[in-house]
Scaffold this active site. Sequence first.
Site, PDB file in Angstrom:
ATOM      1  CG  ASP A  26      -1.842   1.155   1.301  1.00 33.18           C
ATOM      2  OD1 ASP A  26      -2.506   1.420   0.177  1.00 33.18           O
ATOM      3  OD2 ASP A  26      -1.946   2.036   2.312  1.00 33.18           O
ATOM      4  CG  HIS A  27       4.433   2.131  -1.431  1.00 33.31           C
ATOM      5  ND1 HIS A  27       5.822   2.410  -1.624  1.00 33.31           N
ATOM      6  CD2 HIS A  27       4.513   0.920  -0.762  1.00 33.31           C
ATOM      7  CE1 HIS A  27       6.600   1.703  -0.813  1.00 33.31           C
ATOM      8  NE2 HIS A  27       5.734   0.757  -0.358  1.00 33.31           N
ATOM      9  N   GLY A  82       5.451   2.676   8.906  1.00 35.87           N
ATOM     10  CA  GLY A  82       5.488   3.691   7.839  1.00 35.87           C
ATOM     11  C   GLY A  82       6.742   4.087   7.294  1.00 35.87           C
ATOM     12  CD  GLU A  83       8.752   2.023   3.586  1.00 39.40           C
ATOM     13  OE1 GLU A  83       9.872   1.620   3.510  1.00 39.40           O
ATOM     14  OE2 GLU A  83       7.871   1.870   2.728  1.00 39.40           O
ATOM     15  CG  ASN A 130       4.306   5.048   0.905  1.00 32.85           C
ATOM     16  OD1 ASN A 130       4.334   5.234  -0.378  1.00 32.85           O
ATOM     17  ND2 ASN A 130       4.979   4.197   1.869  1.00 32.85           N
ATOM     18  N   GLY A 169      11.062  -5.136  11.403  1.00 37.17           N
ATOM     19  CA  GLY A 169      12.365  -5.327  11.130  1.00 37.17           C
ATOM     20  C   GLY A 169      13.172  -5.365  12.230  1.00 37.17           C
ATOM     21  CE  LYS A 176      14.740   0.814   2.441  1.00 40.84           C
ATOM     22  NZ  LYS A 176      14.162  -0.367   2.422  1.00 40.84           N
ATOM     23  NE  ARG A 203      16.479  -7.868   1.223  1.00 34.91           N
ATOM     24  CZ  ARG A 203      15.384  -7.178   1.336  1.00 34.91           C
ATOM     25  NH1 ARG A 203      15.584  -6.055   1.479  1.00 34.91           N
ATOM     26  NH2 ARG A 203      14.368  -7.774   1.633  1.00 34.91           N
TER      27      ARG A 203
END
Length: 334
Positions: free
Chosen positions: A37-38, A106-107, A110, A176, A258, A282
């Site tokens: 969900d971006h 969250g990031e 977004n 994470g 990031k 990765r």
Amino acid sequence: MLKVGWKASAEQFGPRELVDHTVRAEQLGFDSVFISDHFQPWRHRAGHAPFAMSWLAAAGERTERVTLGTSVMTPTFRYNPAVVAQAFGTLGALNPGRIILGIGTGEALNEVAVGAAGSPWPEFKERFARLREAVTLMRRLWTEERVTFEGDYYRTHDATIYDRPAEPIPVYVAAGGPLVARYAGRSGDGFICTSGKGRELYADQLLPAVDEGLSRSSRTRDDIDRMIEIKLSYDRDPGAALHNVRFWAPLSLTAEQKHGVHDPVEMERLADELSDEQVAKRWIVTSDPGEAVEQIRQYVDLGFNHLVVHAPGDDQARFLDQFSADVLPGLRGL
């Protein structure tokens, strides 16, 4: 029982294409489909960012059996958690027993663009506090008739979700690091993480933290779904398997790189500076079905019981057909 799902990569494909692939995944025997969900994709060029909650409704109407969920959504900044509870209540009413809400802290990518979070991007302490408060509020809205809630970040007054399933929507918590993983074990219906970060992270930090959280809440591993997104670039053509990972170079950026980046143009620039070797590390990159199964087996042996396969290529129909024929039978035997 081991579950195998497919990741609907909303940063790479449009909504109609993802729905069509979801139908195909169900036909091929996958157990689940999870969508990201971006608001903005990892890449500006050739990127996509369909609205996950609308997409889940469409996917639900086109399928009959497969579990559908987010991996993941942030219910704390650009969304009010009460509205997320309403949306997922509706999805659950339409698709009883098939909807999962996967959430994370969250990031900036977004949230900052729509003014939902300030600059600088809030530190982890606030983001985690918001997440915990949002979960508490959403669960009350799914189980109580009139909810007045006075939190540090969110408030409701005599709020009611009128359309909701008989059972609350399962909440899966992405982590994470051990702090959020411990919370997932204590409060989550599921735990989500991603592969390719070194065995020690899962064996020594994340899964023990989940177990600690379970113990604190008098639960066992049987009470939580342990889900991992498997980054797998499988193709019968070895060259294609290696080439396909390039689009997803942003995933190989460190959390520090990031953090605070809110522009997909800048994210793309940073990602394109990475070497092919840095990008590929990765991923499980292979054209050998047996090698794919053995590489994935290590996560099953660690205790994960729900594998959601994320394939990086631009031909997802090709991947679904090849994977289901070549690799999926071996995974079913684990």
